[in-house]
Structure formats: C-alpha cells, structure tokens
Motif scaffolding. Structure first.
Motif, PDB file in Angstrom:
ATOM      1  N   ASN A  78       0.811  -1.223   0.000  1.00 11.63           N
ATOM      2  CA  ASN A  78       0.000   0.000   0.000  1.00 11.63           C
ATOM      3  C   ASN A  78       0.847   1.278   0.000  1.00 11.63           C
ATOM      4  OD1 ASN A  78      -2.436  -1.282  -0.151  1.00 11.63           O
ATOM      5  ND2 ASN A  78      -2.858  -1.210   2.040  1.00 11.63           N
ATOM      6  N   ASN A  79       2.030   1.238   0.568  1.00 12.05           N
ATOM      7  CA  ASN A  79       2.908   2.411   0.534  1.00 12.05           C
ATOM      8  C   ASN A  79       3.353   2.710  -0.892  1.00 12.05           C
ATOM      9  OD1 ASN A  79       3.257   3.282   3.370  1.00 12.05           O
ATOM     10  ND2 ASN A  79       4.005   1.198   3.641  1.00 12.05           N
ATOM     11  N   TRP A  80       3.678   1.646  -1.634  1.00 15.99           N
ATOM     12  CA  TRP A  80       4.028   1.835  -3.048  1.00 15.99           C
ATOM     13  C   TRP A  80       2.816   2.331  -3.833  1.00 15.99           C
ATOM     14  CZ3 TRP A  80       7.329  -3.077  -4.633  1.00 15.99           C
ATOM     15  CH2 TRP A  80       8.499  -3.093  -3.859  1.00 15.99           C
ATOM     16  N   LEU A  81       1.663   1.750  -3.496  1.00 13.16           N
ATOM     17  CA  LEU A  81       0.437   2.136  -4.199  1.00 13.16           C
ATOM     18  C   LEU A  81       0.137   3.622  -3.987  1.00 13.16           C
ATOM     19  CD1 LEU A  81      -1.689   0.790  -5.973  1.00 13.16           C
ATOM     20  CD2 LEU A  81      -3.056   0.383  -3.926  1.00 13.16           C
ATOM     21  N   LEU A  82       0.376   4.125  -2.789  1.00 14.18           N
ATOM     22  CA  LEU A  82       0.165   5.543  -2.507  1.00 14.18           C
ATOM     23  C   LEU A  82       1.074   6.415  -3.372  1.00 14.18           C
ATOM     24  CD1 LEU A  82      -0.994   7.875  -0.794  1.00 14.18           C
ATOM     25  CD2 LEU A  82       0.860   7.454   0.844  1.00 14.18           C
ATOM     26  N   GLN A  83       2.358   6.032  -3.459  1.00 10.65           N
ATOM     27  CA  GLN A  83       3.296   6.809  -4.279  1.00 10.65           C
ATOM     28  C   GLN A  83       2.902   6.784  -5.754  1.00 10.65           C
ATOM     29  OE1 GLN A  83       7.039   4.923  -2.734  1.00 10.65           O
ATOM     30  NE2 GLN A  83       7.709   7.056  -2.526  1.00 10.65           N
ATOM     31  N   ALA A  84       2.484   5.587  -6.227  1.00  8.73           N
ATOM     32  CA  ALA A  84       2.106   5.459  -7.640  1.00  8.73           C
ATOM     33  C   ALA A  84       0.853   6.281  -7.951  1.00  8.73           C
ATOM     34  CB  ALA A  84       1.879   3.985  -7.981  1.00  8.73           C
ATOM     35  N   TYR A  85      -0.152   6.195  -7.091  1.00  5.88           N
ATOM     36  CA  TYR A  85      -1.360   7.012  -7.268  1.00  5.88           C
ATOM     37  C   TYR A  85      -1.010   8.496  -7.293  1.00  5.88           C
ATOM     38  CZ  TYR A  85      -4.850   3.276  -6.557  1.00  5.88           C
ATOM     39  OH  TYR A  85      -5.643   2.185  -6.694  1.00  5.88           O
ATOM     40  N   TYR A  86      -0.138   8.904  -6.368  1.00  4.84           N
ATOM     41  CA  TYR A  86       0.233  10.314  -6.241  1.00  4.84           C
ATOM     42  C   TYR A  86       0.918  10.826  -7.506  1.00  4.84           C
ATOM     43  CZ  TYR A  86       2.957  14.367  -4.712  1.00  4.84           C
ATOM     44  OH  TYR A  86       3.537  15.603  -4.610  1.00  4.84           O
ATOM     45  N   GLU A  87       1.927  10.061  -8.018  1.00  5.54           N
ATOM     46  CA  GLU A  87       2.669  10.503  -9.206  1.00  5.54           C
ATOM     47  C   GLU A  87       1.790  10.472 -10.451  1.00  5.54           C
ATOM     48  OE1 GLU A  87       5.420  11.922  -9.092  1.00  5.54           O
ATOM     49  OE2 GLU A  87       6.171  11.388  -7.108  1.00  5.54           O
ATOM     50  N   THR A  88       0.904   9.473 -10.545  1.00  2.95           N
ATOM     51  CA  THR A  88       0.000   9.396 -11.710  1.00  2.95           C
ATOM     52  C   THR A  88      -0.953  10.589 -11.718  1.00  2.95           C
ATOM     53  OG1 THR A  88       0.102   6.982 -11.599  1.00  2.95           O
ATOM     54  CG2 THR A  88      -1.654   7.944 -12.939  1.00  2.95           C
ATOM     55  N   GLY A  89      -1.529  10.887 -10.555  1.00  2.00           N
ATOM     56  CA  GLY A  89      -2.425  12.031 -10.465  1.00  2.00           C
ATOM     57  C   GLY A  89      -1.727  13.339 -10.780  1.00  2.00           C
ATOM     58  N   LYS A  90      -0.475  13.473 -10.333  1.00  2.00           N
ATOM     59  CA  LYS A  90       0.284  14.701 -10.600  1.00  2.00           C
ATOM     60  C   LYS A  90       0.541  14.874 -12.094  1.00  2.00           C
ATOM     61  CE  LYS A  90       4.548  17.099  -9.249  1.00  2.00           C
ATOM     62  NZ  LYS A  90       5.779  17.007  -8.424  1.00  2.00           N
ATOM     63  N   ALA A  91       0.891  13.764 -12.763  1.00  2.00           N
ATOM     64  CA  ALA A  91       1.137  13.830 -14.205  1.00  2.00           C
ATOM     65  C   ALA A  91      -0.129  14.241 -14.957  1.00  2.00           C
ATOM     66  CB  ALA A  91       1.649  12.482 -14.707  1.00  2.00           C
ATOM     67  N   TYR A  92      -1.250  13.639 -14.580  1.00  2.00           N
ATOM     68  CA  TYR A  92      -2.516  14.008 -15.221  1.00  2.00           C
ATOM     69  C   TYR A  92      -2.835  15.489 -14.973  1.00  2.00           C
ATOM     70  CZ  TYR A  92      -4.119   9.415 -16.815  1.00  2.00           C
ATOM     71  OH  TYR A  92      -4.272   8.242 -17.490  1.00  2.00           O
ATOM     72  N   TYR A  93      -2.520  15.973 -13.780  1.00  2.00           N
ATOM     73  CA  TYR A  93      -2.779  17.378 -13.447  1.00  2.00           C
ATOM     74  C   TYR A  93      -1.945  18.308 -14.333  1.00  2.00           C
ATOM     75  CZ  TYR A  93      -2.833  21.724 -10.780  1.00  2.00           C
ATOM     76  OH  TYR A  93      -2.957  23.037 -10.416  1.00  2.00           O
ATOM     77  N   LEU A  94      -0.659  17.998 -14.487  1.00  2.00           N
ATOM     78  CA  LEU A  94       0.214  18.838 -15.301  1.00  2.00           C
ATOM     79  C   LEU A  94      -0.177  18.802 -16.772  1.00  2.00           C
ATOM     80  CD1 LEU A  94       3.645  17.989 -13.628  1.00  2.00           C
ATOM     81  CD2 LEU A  94       2.326  20.098 -13.400  1.00  2.00           C
ATOM     82  N   LEU A  95      -0.764  17.686 -17.199  1.00  2.00           N
ATOM     83  CA  LEU A  95      -1.204  17.570 -18.595  1.00  2.00           C
ATOM     84  C   LEU A  95      -2.589  18.168 -18.822  1.00  2.00           C
ATOM     85  CD1 LEU A  95       0.039  13.948 -19.354  1.00  2.00           C
ATOM     86  CD2 LEU A  95       0.930  16.059 -20.361  1.00  2.00           C
ATOM     87  N   GLY A  96      -3.248  18.553 -17.737  1.00  2.00           N
ATOM     88  CA  GLY A  96      -4.558  19.187 -17.875  1.00  2.00           C
ATOM     89  C   GLY A  96      -5.737  18.236 -17.842  1.00  2.00           C
ATOM     90  N   TYR A  97      -5.500  16.950 -17.540  1.00  2.00           N
ATOM     91  CA  TYR A  97      -6.604  15.983 -17.450  1.00  2.00           C
ATOM     92  C   TYR A  97      -7.102  15.964 -16.001  1.00  2.00           C
ATOM     93  CZ  TYR A  97      -4.738  14.444 -21.937  1.00  2.00           C
ATOM     94  OH  TYR A  97      -4.301  14.394 -23.231  1.00  2.00           O
ATOM     95  N   LEU A  98      -7.966  16.926 -15.700  1.00  2.00           N
ATOM     96  CA  LEU A  98      -8.331  17.158 -14.301  1.00  2.00           C
ATOM     97  C   LEU A  98      -9.218  16.053 -13.727  1.00  2.00           C
ATOM     98  CD1 LEU A  98      -8.916  21.019 -14.306  1.00  2.00           C
ATOM     99  CD2 LEU A  98      -6.814  19.724 -13.920  1.00  2.00           C
ATOM    100  N   ASP A  99     -10.089  15.472 -14.559  1.00  2.00           N
ATOM    101  CA  ASP A  99     -10.954  14.394 -14.056  1.00  2.00           C
ATOM    102  C   ASP A  99     -10.128  13.189 -13.628  1.00  2.00           C
ATOM    103  OD1 ASP A  99     -13.241  15.850 -14.379  1.00  2.00           O
ATOM    104  OD2 ASP A  99     -13.691  15.067 -16.370  1.00  2.00           O
ATOM    105  N   SER A 100      -9.139  12.828 -14.449  1.00  2.00           N
ATOM    106  CA  SER A 100      -8.272  11.701 -14.107  1.00  2.00           C
ATOM    107  C   SER A 100      -7.442  12.015 -12.872  1.00  2.00           C
ATOM    108  CB  SER A 100      -7.351  11.370 -15.288  1.00  2.00           C
ATOM    109  OG  SER A 100      -8.107  10.973 -16.413  1.00  2.00           O
ATOM    110  N   CYS A 101      -6.965  13.259 -12.796  1.00  2.00           N
ATOM    111  CA  CYS A 101      -6.206  13.674 -11.611  1.00  2.00           C
ATOM    112  C   CYS A 101      -7.059  13.547 -10.359  1.00  2.00           C
ATOM    113  CB  CYS A 101      -5.733  15.121 -11.791  1.00  2.00           C
ATOM    114  SG  CYS A 101      -4.916  15.790 -10.327  1.00  2.00           S
ATOM    115  N   TYR A 102      -8.328  13.958 -10.461  1.00  2.00           N
ATOM    116  CA  TYR A 102      -9.241  13.883  -9.310  1.00  2.00           C
ATOM    117  C   TYR A 102      -9.434  12.430  -8.872  1.00  2.00           C
ATOM    118  CZ  TYR A 102     -13.358  14.824  -6.439  1.00  2.00           C
ATOM    119  OH  TYR A 102     -14.233  14.912  -5.388  1.00  2.00           O
TER     120      TYR A 102
END
Length: 638
Positions: A78-102
């Motif tokens: 779960n610690n790895w899963l938290l990091q992976a979720y966090y980085e994936t959401g950040k990438a989507y945010y920087l790319l402008g895909y706000l729904d996926s980031c949410y």
C-alpha cells in the motif's frame, strides 16, 4: 453504544487491520528473477525517474507512473500504491486531465496511509480541482486540511501555496475579505523567506483581487508594486502581466492614453518572450485602445494582426474575441455595416466550433445593433436566436451536471467493487499460522484496550465529581451574592423612604409655619387699620419680623439639601433646559415634584393662588412646553 459492542467493534477492526499489515509485509514480489530487496530498489528508482520527468517530459512521466502503478498493485504494497497514485495524479494534473487527476487523488486518500507530505500535496491539488467543479465549500475544506498537515511538518512554502489556492476559492465565492486575509498572510511568509519572485506574484494577485472587489485605486497600488518588483528582478512575463492588468484598469476609466501606454509596454515585453498567444493579446488590447484614441487605421491594423496570429495558432476562441473587439471598434466609427459584418463573422465562427459564449455575445450585439439602426425585423430574428440559445445553455448546463454526477457515481461504484474483490482475495490467501499469531496480538490488544477504557472511565468519574463540587460551590457563592445585593437594595430603599419622609415633613413644617405667620400678619394688618389701635409703631415692627420669617432662605436651603438627596441632578437637568431659570422657578419646580396643591405651594411661597397660577404659566413657557402639555407630568419625568 454498550461496552460489549465497543469491545466487539474494536476486536473486529484490529483483526482486519493486522491481517492487512502482515500480508503486506509477508507478500513476495510477483516478477520473476528479482529478490525482494532488488524489487524494492527498482521501484524506488522508477519513482525518482518519474519525479525528474514531471516538469521536463510530463507525458513520459505519465507512462512511467502507470508502470509504477502496475508494479504496486502486483506487490500489494500500500505504501508503493500511494506513491504510484500520487505521481499518476500529478502527471494528469500537469497535462490538464483534471478528471483523471481527481480520480487518483481520491484513490490516494482512500488508502488512508499516514504520509503527511504526500497527503498535504494531494489536498492542495484538490483545492484547485474542487474549485473547478464548482464545489467551493469542499475546496475550502481541502485547503484547511492541507494547512493542518503543512504546519505539522513545518513546511512554510506548502502553507503559502495552500493559502494561495484557498484565496482563489474565496475569490470565486465572493468572500473577498477571507481571500485578502489569506493573500496578506502568504505575503508575510514570502517576505520572511525573502522570496522576491513569489512576493511579486502574490502582490499581483492582491491587485487582481482588488480589481474584482471594485476598488481600482487599491488595485492600481498593488499592481504598480508588482510591476516594480518584476522590473527589479527582471522577470519579463511577470512584469508584462501586471502592466496589462493595470492598462485594463485605466481603460475602464476611459483614460485611453494611459491605457495605451501600459498595453503597448506589455505587448513589447510579450514580443521579447516569444510567446505568440501573449503577443496576440497585446496587439488586440493596443488595437482597441487606438480606436478610442482616433488612431483608427493603426488600431484596425493591430486588431487584424492579432487575428492572424490567433489564426496561425488555431486559437478559435481568441479569434472570436478579436472579431467582437473589431465589431466594437467599428461601432465607435459609426460604420454599422462593418459592425454587423464582424459580429456575424464571430457568430458563424463560434457556431462552427460550438463556442456557446461567443455565440451568445455575438447574437446579443447583433440584436442591439440592428435595433439601434431601426432594422426591427432583423433585430427580432437575432433576439429570438439569442433567447433560444440562452435557454438551451441553461438546460444543457443542468444536463451536464446530472451526467457528471452519474459518471462519478458509476466510477465510485466500480472502484468499490474492485476493492471488495481485492479484499476477498487477500483474506482467502491468509494462512493458519498468521491467524494464530494475529489472535495472540488481538487478545493482548483487547486486554490493553479494556484496561485503558476502565482507567479512562474511572478518571472521567473523578472529573465529573470534581465538576459537581465546583458547580455547587459556585452556586452557593452566587446565592450569597444575590442575598447581599438584596440587603443592599433594601437598605437603599429604607434610606430613600427616610429622606422622603424628612423632605415631606420639612415641606409640611414650612406650610404650617407660613400659614401661621400669614394669619398673624393678617391680624396685625387688620389691627393697624382699626382706630382703636394705640400701639401702631410696635405693631408695625412685629409685622416686619413676621414678613422676614415668611421670606427666610434658611428653610429653603435645608429643603434643597433633602430634595437633592432624593432627586439627583434635578436642578442640573432644569438648567440644561433653560439656564435662565430663577431661584423662584427652581422652588416652584421642586414643590411641583412633591405633588403639592396650588394652595399648599402658594402658602409655602407666600404668594396668592392666582399669583402661583401665573408663575406656573410663565414656568411652562421657560421650559418650552406647549399649552396642552402638563407641567406636573413633565416635572415628574425628570
């Protein structure tokens, strides 16, 4: 909830939590050919690679984040899963895909893993996301949670960023006071850190906020300060934006010369930065201003140039904005045919790309223009299209909101199903040795918790007993204070009654004395008129003594002392009404306050009842009373 239910709930919860923790620790990696240590090292390297790519190559960061997410899911760590979720959401945010980031932000929080740094960053991101969805109250809540974690970890930069985002939410809500409070707090943080870059940015935000509030003078002050900071630091783009906004302020004030200066200065800086969309915006603002400065030829030339740049960038909405500005410019020249041409063109372009805001504004301007030139048939046509579009947009917004809610519900439902299946799979793979160890741990924890709750209950009872004792003491003290106040009130009332009796007695003595003296005076006067009186000189001497007794001031001074003890500031109030009142007026007022009759007052003052009535009449005038107002009522009200 009863004690047995609490114990059972704690027992079940601890079983579930410990099961998940042990399985996470004991679970071996799934990929072939890697030891547990090697697998962990590979995952950490991948996360570092993603962090390095987030700003420079965001698309690659997203691809690698999905790979990290797959590894974390396979490992069930779960610690790895938290990091992976966090980085994936950040990438989507920087790319402008706000729904996926949410989605990934909420998934990160659902893991409920204590990591203050990552959780605070997620809350900060959710401030912006919830604001974009129009969930302003929820966005503020995210800001509050982020601030708690940032302050806990001592991250002042995080505190400033969270407050900046929350200030934008308050700005959208119209809570300008809260927004300003956050911005000024952020400004203090950056000033303590001597972070000139962020100071300039924050001051510019304060200026923009004052523009929204409708305080142009304050907005100018902060925008000018932001311009000075940006000029000193050499930040061209940050220098250009405040210049542009300041130009908009003076443009709204119809100070077109000043607006042209700031718009043109911003445009020149935009040209240096090489950002074509900003350059086009500069030409557009300069062009509109030049039209109002009667530099129409150059103004239209700049507007056309802005249009060509937006066209090369395929920025359709910005093209629509320029066309609307050109329509406005031709309206200034009185060329209604050109006005209609550009508004028609903006309408057609907006219609082609489904740009509802552009269609709505174009239709409204077409309706206004045709109405002003007397073309009522066309005006009615454009008005009908405008009304139809407006109603349609309101209906579409409602439908979109409903569809968005339905999609979110389905997503949450699917994720819940996946989590339930994963939980079931983990439970099925547990072994008896683990369960035996878990049982020992749970029993120990249960005993500890029961002891803890027993001690806590005992302490609560002691605290309650102490509170009851304190309340009882406070009640007794309050009752004693009330009794003391009642005794003081009774003593005060007794004093007042005694002084009242003294005053009444003194007034009665004065009445009786004056009656006696008046009677003696009358008899002496009658005796003096009699022919039989042989001692006229002696009688006259006695009459003078009696008359002096009737006018003696000593009685009045004593009477005044008693009277003022009961009726404080009575004579001061009369003086405030009319400073020219005489001593006889004051005496008459005092006797009236005692509710004496006309005859009694006349006797005390040693005048006739008719003279007393005349004196009362004059007194009413001095006190500014109307003829229908009662002197007694007025005197008793003082």
């Amino acid at each position: 909830m009863s004690g047995k239910r609490i114990t059972l709930f704690i027992f079940v919860s601890m079983v579930f939590v410990l099961t998940t923790m042990v399985k996470t620790v004991l679970c071996l990696p799934q990929e072939t050919g890697l030891s547990h240590a090697q697998y962990h090292s590979t995952f950490d390297d991948l996360i570092q690679k993603i962090e390095a790519e987030q700003e420079s190559n965001t698309q690659q960061a997203l691809t690698d984040s999905k790979q990290a997410l797959q590894r974390a899911q396979n490992s069930r760590n779960n610690n790895w899963l938290l990091q992976a979720y966090y980085e994936t959401g950040k990438a989507y945010y920087l790319l402008g895909y706000l729904d996926s980031c949410y989605y990934y932000a909420t998934q990160s929080l659902a893991l409920n893993i204590p990591n203050d740094t990552i959780t605070a960053d997620i809350y900060t991101r959710l401030i912006i996301l919830e604001r974009n969805y129009g969930h302003y109250d929820k966005a503020v809540q995210m800001g509050d949670k982020a601030l708690v974690l940032y302050r806990k970890t001592g991250d002042s930069a995080g505190v400033a960023e969270a407050m900046l985002n929350r200030a934008n939410v308050y700005r959208f809500q119209g809570k300008f006071k809260y927004a300003l409070n956050d911005l000024f707090t952020v400004l203090k943080i950056y000033e303590l850190q001597h972070d000139s870059s962020h100071i300039s940015r924050t001051i510019g935000n304060i200026g923009n906020l004052y523009m929204d509030i409708g305080k142009p003078e304050k907005a100018k002050k902060y925008l000018l300060e932001a311009i000075k900071y940006a000029t000193f630091l050499g930040y061209d783009t940050r220098y250009a934006d405040p210049l542009n906004n300041y130009g908009a302020l003076v443009y709204d004030e119809q100070k077109y010369d000043s607006a042209y200066f700031y718009f043109d200065s911003a445009k020149r800086i935009y040209e240096k930065t090489g950002k074509p969309d900003a350059i086009a915006t500069g030409y557009e603002n300069v062009g509109v201003t030049q039209v109002y400065l009667n530099q129409k030829e150059q103004g239209f030339k700049n507007l056309h140039h802005a249009y060509r740049i937006f066209d090369s960038l395929n920025l359709i909405k910005d093209k629509v904005s320029v066309l609307l500005d050109m329509g406005l410019a031709f309206k200034k020249t009185g060329n209604n045919d050109s006005v209609i041409y550009y508004y028609l063109k903006s309408y057609e372009l907006s219609k082609a790309i489904g740009y509802n805001y552009g269609k709505k504004l174009s239709l409204f301007n077409l309706y206004q223009t045709t109405k002003n030139i007397g073309n009522y048939k066309s005006s009615l046509k454009w008005h009908e299209l405008y009304t139809k579009l407006k109603d349609s947009l309101e209906s579409e917004n409602l439908q979109e909101n409903l569809q968005e809610l339905e999609a979110k519900y389905q997503t949450v439902k699917q994720e819940k199903t996946i989590l339930e299946l994963r939980e079931k799979e983990l439970i099925e793979k547990s072994n008896r040795r683990f369960l035996l160890s878990l049982l020992i741990v749970v029993v120990s924890l249960t005993i500890f918790l029961m002891l803890f709750f027993w001690l806590k209950r005992k302490k609560d009872i002691e605290i309650n007993q102490q509170k009851m004792l304190t309340l009882k003491q406070e009640k007794n003290l309050a009752e004693a204070q009330i009794t003391q106040k009642e005794l003081e009130a009774e003593k005060l009332q007794t004093d007042i009654e005694f002084k009242t009796r003294q005053l009444a007695g003194h007034a009665l003595n004065m009445i009786q004395k004056n009656k006696l003296l008046q009677s003696i005076s009358t008899n002496i006067e009658e005796r003096l008129l009699s022919p039989e009186c042989t001692e006229k000189e002696a009688m006259k001497q006695i009459l003078r003594v009696v008359q002096q007794g009737l006018n003696i001031e000593k009685d009045w001074d004593l009477f005044k002392i008693y009277f003022e003890q009961i009726n404080e500031r009575f004579f001061d109030k009369l003086k405030e009404i009319n400073p020219s009142l005489t001593s006889n007026d004051f005496r008459l007022c005092a006797l009236t306050k005692l509710n004496l009759s006309i005859k009694e007052m006349a006797s005390v003052l040693n005048i006739s009842p008719d003279s007393l009535k005349n004196a009362r009449y004059r007194l009413k005038k001095k006190l500014h009373l109307r003829s229908n107002e009662s002197l007694n009522v007025f005197i008793n009200s003082l």
